[in-house]
Design a protein around this motif. Structure first.
Motif, PDB file in Angstrom:
ATOM      1  N   ARG A 185       0.846  -1.194   0.000  1.00 10.41           N
ATOM      2  CA  ARG A 185       0.000   0.000   0.000  1.00 10.41           C
ATOM      3  C   ARG A 185       0.880   1.242   0.000  1.00 10.41           C
ATOM      4  N   ASP A 188      -2.524   4.583  -2.767  1.00 15.76           N
ATOM      5  CA  ASP A 188      -3.674   3.816  -2.298  1.00 15.76           C
ATOM      6  C   ASP A 188      -4.446   4.582  -1.231  1.00 15.76           C
ATOM      7  N   LEU A 189      -3.699   5.307  -0.382  1.00 13.11           N
ATOM      8  CA  LEU A 189      -4.312   6.044   0.717  1.00 13.11           C
ATOM      9  C   LEU A 189      -3.745   7.457   0.753  1.00 13.11           C
ATOM     10  N   THR A 237      -8.171   8.595   3.208  1.00 14.75           N
ATOM     11  CA  THR A 237      -9.138   8.290   2.157  1.00 14.75           C
ATOM     12  C   THR A 237      -8.539   7.301   1.167  1.00 14.75           C
ATOM     13  N   ASP A 238      -9.333   6.331   0.746  1.00 13.30           N
ATOM     14  CA  ASP A 238      -8.953   5.406  -0.320  1.00 13.30           C
ATOM     15  C   ASP A 238      -9.023   6.168  -1.639  1.00 13.30           C
ATOM     16  N   ARG A 283      -8.822   5.189  -4.682  1.00 13.07           N
ATOM     17  CA  ARG A 283      -9.539   4.551  -5.787  1.00 13.07           C
ATOM     18  C   ARG A 283     -11.050   4.702  -5.630  1.00 13.07           C
ATOM     19  N   SER A 284     -11.533   4.464  -4.428  1.00 15.42           N
ATOM     20  CA  SER A 284     -12.984   4.481  -4.208  1.00 15.42           C
ATOM     21  C   SER A 284     -13.479   5.760  -3.550  1.00 15.42           C
ATOM     22  N   VAL A 322     -11.518   5.955   4.981  1.00 15.44           N
ATOM     23  CA  VAL A 322     -11.027   4.788   5.719  1.00 15.44           C
ATOM     24  C   VAL A 322     -10.903   5.078   7.206  1.00 15.44           C
ATOM     25  N   THR A 325      -4.422   1.190   9.660  1.00 18.19           N
ATOM     26  CA  THR A 325      -4.730   0.850   8.265  1.00 18.19           C
ATOM     27  C   THR A 325      -4.044  -0.434   7.809  1.00 18.19           C
TER      28      THR A 325
END
Length: 283
Positions: free
Chosen positions: A63, A153-154, A197-198, A200-201, A205, A263
């Motif tokens: 990640r 990722d994050l 925050t993710d 991608r989506s 988080v 995480t």
């Protein structure tokens, strides 16, 4: 009056003597005065962060973290002297803490140079001092490779949202016949709200608030007297105050530990290295 004239005359004489002893124009400069040697900055949470960096949950993770901005929303600053109380590059402190935790990162705090070089490469005027070979063709400029930029990722962002002066204070003070003294304790509190925050989506988080008190102690004594027609006033004492900026750095180091351990689902084996009652202890 005569005494004051003598003092003024002695002061004028010393100034004139100092001017006469000025070094000639082409003389060698005086050696610079050097104070304390530079050191690397550590926080009480660094041992825990370094422990995270050696843990399998971190070393085996792919990640990628990014820090965006951590703005100052406290809206408190000193007009005449200090300027803003919160440092401008607070995000840089968090980047440093995450680096000590050993996680992979991409730079999203300052991408000005990267964007400049990508633009020049697109114009085919940016080179690397040698030809690049792409599919057997020699190119005198840096080619743009698809997928060359690493994504995150994050992403972590947030703000310093709290700066409360005089969170608590107390002490004693007294004087008798012009002789006095006292002791005072005081503290201020700084706090930050951070989000993970993710990318991608865009799923949130993690969201957490962190705070740190900066404390200080002042001890002093004084003598206040009139001798004949002259005033005699002497003050002595010590003052120890934790720096606000160093307190913010420590707070963000604790936040980095909490974010990484949460995480990446760390097993909590490094919690013992955190200062007592620190963020993340006992997870």
């Amino acid at each position: 009056m005569k005494h004051r004239r003598l003092v003024f005359g002695a002061l004028l004489t010393s100034i004139v003597a100092g001017c006469e002893s000025m070094p000639p124009q082409l003389s060698q400069p005086k050696a610079p005065y050097n104070g304390a040697i530079p050191i690397t900055i550590d926080t009480p949470a660094d041992q825990a962060l370094e422990c995270l960096a050696r843990s399998p949950q971190v070393t085996r993770s792919n990640r990628v973290f990014a820090v965006h901005t951590i703005s100052d929303l406290s809206q408190k600053f000193e007009v005449d002297e200090a300027g803003p109380y919160v440092p401008r590059d607070t995000a840089g402190m968090l980047v440093t803490a995450l680096s000590k935790a050993g996680v992979k990162q991409v730079n999203r705090v300052n991408t000005v140079v990267t964007e400049f070089e990508i633009a020049r490469a697109r114009e085919q005027i940016l080179g690397d001092g040698r030809d690049a070979i792409v599919e057997g063709e020699r190119l005198p400029y840096r080619p743009l490779e698809r997928g060359a930029l690493r994504g995150s990722d994050l992403v972590i962002d947030g703000a310093v949202t709290q700066l409360d002066f005089n969170t608590y204070s107390g002490g004693t003070e007294g004087s008798l016949f012009g002789v006095g003294g006292g002791k005072r304790k005081f503290a201020l509190t700084v706090g930050a709200d951070l989000r993970v925050t993710d990318t991608r989506s865009t799923e949130l988080v993690m969201a957490e608030a962190y705070s740190k008190q900066a404390v200080g102690v002042e001890v002093y004594g004084s003598i206040f007297r009139f001798f004949d027609s002259e005033l005699f006033d002497v003050k002595i004492g010590t003052k120890s105050q934790e720096g606000l900026h160093s307190g913010i750095r420590w707070m963000l180091a604790e936040a980095a530990y909490d974010i990484v351990s949460t995480t990446l689902k760390h097993d909590g084996s490094c919690d013992r290295l955190l200062p007592k009652n620190a963020v993340g202890a006992g997870q």
